[in-house]
Design an enzyme around this catalytic site. Structure first.
Site, PDB file in Angstrom:
ATOM      1  N   SER A  17      -9.059   2.471   3.841  1.00  0.00           N
ATOM      2  CA  SER A  17      -8.280   3.111   2.800  1.00  0.00           C
ATOM      3  C   SER A  17      -7.350   2.152   2.054  1.00  0.00           C
ATOM      4  O   SER A  17      -6.618   2.574   1.161  1.00  0.00           O
ATOM      5  CB  SER A  17      -7.442   4.244   3.396  1.00  0.00           C
ATOM      6  N   SER A  23      -9.014   0.703   8.056  1.00  0.00           N
ATOM      7  CA  SER A  23      -8.527   0.751   6.677  1.00  0.00           C
ATOM      8  C   SER A  23      -8.082  -0.589   6.114  1.00  0.00           C
ATOM      9  O   SER A  23      -7.936  -0.718   4.899  1.00  0.00           O
ATOM     10  CB  SER A  23      -7.392   1.773   6.550  1.00  0.00           C
ATOM     11  N   LYS A  53       0.838  -1.195   0.000  1.00  0.00           N
ATOM     12  CA  LYS A  53       0.000   0.000   0.000  1.00  0.00           C
ATOM     13  C   LYS A  53       0.877   1.250   0.000  1.00  0.00           C
ATOM     14  O   LYS A  53       1.821   1.357   0.791  1.00  0.00           O
ATOM     15  CB  LYS A  53      -0.910  -0.008   1.229  1.00  0.00           C
TER      16      LYS A  53
END
Length: 486
Positions: A158, A182, A82
Site C-alpha cells: 500500500s 506494503s 505516507k
C-alpha cells in the site's frame, strides 16, 4: 549540476553536499518540487503536497548551514511521508479514505518527528489505498498510482505513492508502512529498496486502541539505495514510552552494517514457499540468476523446503480474519476520535473490499480469532526453526510482473494455476506473522523491462544482517542507472 542530477543523488550524498555548502537546501527542495509538479499528473503519488511549507523550511535549513549550527544526518534532504501511519500535526491525515479527507492530525508520528529532528524536510504526503488494505495503490479519494515503468500497471501497495515518488526522483527517501508487504510490494513494482523492520523496531503510537495492530503494522522505508534506508532506520529506531511493544535500543549502527561482510553466511532460497504460491517462470529465472551475487560475496545459497505445515487457505484465513478485526477496530477508532462512522454513514465512500472486511471483523468471535492465532503460531515456529540452520531466507517478492491497474485483486491465474485469492501474487504477507526484518531489493528486469524484486528475510532482531546482505547485493548488482527517463 542539473536539476535531474540533484534529484537522483542518494540522500546521504545530498546531505553531505549540503553540509559542505556545495548544495543549497533551497536549490535541492526547489528541484524536487519542480520534478513533482512535472510528473505528478501521470503518477498521482501525493495526496497532499507541501510545496510552500517545504520551501520555507529549506530557507531555515540554509540559514543553519551558514551559521554553522549542529546539523542532523538528513539536514536539508526532501522526504515524503505516507499518509497512513505518518501523522503530521495540523495537516490532513486521510489514511487514503474519502470519509476522512477533512480530518486534521492533532499530533506528529514518532518516526516523522525523528526524521524532522534529523533535518529532513517533508515535501508531501503520499498516496495509499484506504487504510493500506491491499497490494495496489488506488482509492476513492484521489485514484490510482501506477509504476513509473509502465503507467498501465500498478505501483503495488500500500506504499505505492512513496515508492513511485522515490523511483522518479520526486524525493530520495520516503516512509512507508507494512502490514502484509506494503513496503516490499511497491518496492518490487517500482525497483526501489523497501524495508520492513523487526516488529516495533520503529515505535508507533496507536490510539485509541494501542493493541489493535499486532503483529501487522510496521513503519518502514522506501529508498533508491540501501545506505539511505540505513540512515533512516538509524534515525527512527529506539523505544518510546507510548509504544508498549517498542524494542529497546540495542546500539546497532545500521549504516556501519551496510559495510559488513556476509562471507560464510548460509542463505536459504525458497522459490514459492513450499509450493504455496504460483510463480511465473520468468520471475523465477530472474531471481535465480540474481542469487549468484550472494555467492560472489562469500555466502552459500541452498534451495530448501521450509517445512510449512499449513495450506495456503489456512494461512489466508488467518491473515484475513486478523485484517478484518483490524479494519473493524479502525472503524470504531474513527468514531471515537473523529465522530465519523464510516461503516454506518459513509459506505458509499468506501470500496466494497473495506466494507466487507469491517463486516467480517464485527462478526468474528474471540474463540475464532484465537484459533487463527494458533495457526499463526505454527507458522512463526516453522520460520524461526529454519533460522536455527540458516542465516537468511530469500524468495521472490512478487510472483509476477507488476499487474495491470485493472486487476483489483491481482491476475486470475499465474503459470496456468489459479491464483489463490487476492494475496496470491505476492509472497510477503506471511512474514508479517513472524515479526522478522524483511526487505525487497531490485533483482533485475523481465524481457518487458519490468522490475523484479528479491525478498530477503532475517531472524527477528537481526535487522543489521538484512542490511549487510542487501548492501552487498547492491554493490555486486547495482541498479541506480535503471530508472525510467521520465
Amino acid at each position: 549540476m542539473s536539476s535531474t542530477d540533484i534529484c537522483y543523488l542518494p540522500a546521504t550524498e545530498m546531505a553531505s553536499r549540503i553540509r559542505r555548502g556545495d548544495l543549497s537546501p533551497v536549490e535541492v527542495v526547489d528541484a524536487h518540487i519542480e520534478r513533482i509538479e512535472a510528473h505528478e499528473p501521470d503518477l498521482n503519488a501525493f495526496i497532499t503536497l507541501l510545496a510552500e511549507e517545504a520551501r520555507e523550511e529549506a530557507k531555515e535549513a540554509e540559514r543553519a548551514v551558514q551559521t554553522a549550527e549542529d546539523l542532523g544526518p538528513l539536514h536539508g534532504v526532501p522526504i515524503a511521508v505516507k499518509d497512513l501511519l505518518g501523522k503530521m500535526e495540523g495537516l490532513p491525515h486521510t489514511q487514503g479514505a474519502k470519509p476522512l479527507e477533512n480530518v486534521i492530525a492533532d499530533e506528529t508520528s514518532i518516526a516523522v518527528q525523528r526524521l524532522q529532528d534529523a533535518g529532513a524536510i517533508v515535501v508531501g504526503k503520499t498516496n495509499t489505498p484506504e487504510f493500506g488494505h491491499k497490494g495496489q495503490t488506488d482509492n476513492l479519494l484521489i485514484g490510482e498510482t501506477p509504476t513509473p515503468f509502465d503507467l498501465d500497471r500498478t505501483s503495488g501497495g500500500s506504499s505505492g505513492g512513496s515508492a513511485a515518488a522515490v523511483a522518479t526522483g520526486m524525493v530520495p527517501i520516503a516512509t512507508g508502512s507494512d502490514a502484509g508487504g506494503s513496503c516490499r510490494i511497491p518496492a518490487a513494482a517500482c525497483s526501489v529498496f523497501g524495508y520492513c523492520p523487526s516488529f516495533t523496531r520503529v515505535p508507533h503510537v496507536h490510539r485509541p486502541n494501542m493493541f489493535v495492530a499486532p503483529p501487522f503494522y510496521q513503519t518502514g522505508t522506501l529508498s533508491r539505495s540501501v545506505g539511505d534506508a540505513a540512515v533512516m532506520l538509524d534515525v527512527m529506531t529506539g523505544p518510546h514510552p507510548q509504544d508498549p511493544f517498542g524494542l529497546p535500543d540495542d546500539g546497532v549502527d545500521y549504516v556501519a552494517a551496510t559495510q559488513r561482510s556476509i562471507e560464510g553466511l548460509d542463505v536459504a532460497y525458497s522459490p514459492d514457499l513450499d509450493g504455496l504460491f504460483p510463480v511465473d517462470p520468468e520471475i523465477r529465472s530472474v531471481i535465480e540468476d540474481s542469487l549468484g551475487a550472494f555467492e560472489t560475496l562469500g555466502a552459500s545459497v541452498s534451495e530448501v523446503e521450509i517445512g510449512i505445515e499449513l495450506t495456503f487457505d489456512e494461512l489466508w484465513d488467518a491473515f484475513m480474519d486478523h485484517w478484518s478485526v483490524t479494519m473493524a477496530g479502525i472503524n470504531e477508532a474513527t468514531k471515537a476520535q473523529h465522530g465519523i462512522d464510516m461503516y454506518g454513514d459513509h459506505r458509499d465512500d468506501l470500496p466494497d473490499s473495506v466494507v466487507e472486511k469491517i463486516e467480517d471483523g464485527r462478526q468474528l468471535g474471540a474463540l475464532e480469532l484465537g484459533a487463527q492465532q494458533t495457526r499463526i503460531t505454527t507458522f512463526y515456529r516453522t520460520i524461526h526453526t529454519l533460522f536455527e540452520e540458516y542465516d537468511l531466507l530469500v524468495t521472490p517478492t512478487l510472483s509476477i510482473e507488476p499487474p495491470s491497474t485493472e486487476y483489483v485483486s491481482g491476475p486470475p491465474e499465474i503459470d496456468g494455476r489459479e491464483v489463490p485469492g487476492a494475496l496470491g501474487w505476492f509472497l510477503t504477507w506471511p512474514f508479517n506473522f513472524t515479526a522478522t526484518p524483511n526487505a525487497s531489493i531490485p533483482a533485475g528486469f523481465t524481457d518487458d523491462d519490468l522490475p523484479v524484486g528479491l525478498q530477503i528475510v532475517g531472524p527477528r532482531y537481526h535487522d543489521e544482517r538484512v542490511f549487510s546482505a542487501s548492501a552487498g547485493f547492491e554493490r555486486v548488482t547495482p541498479w541506480d542507472h535503471a530508472y525510467p527517463p521520465l
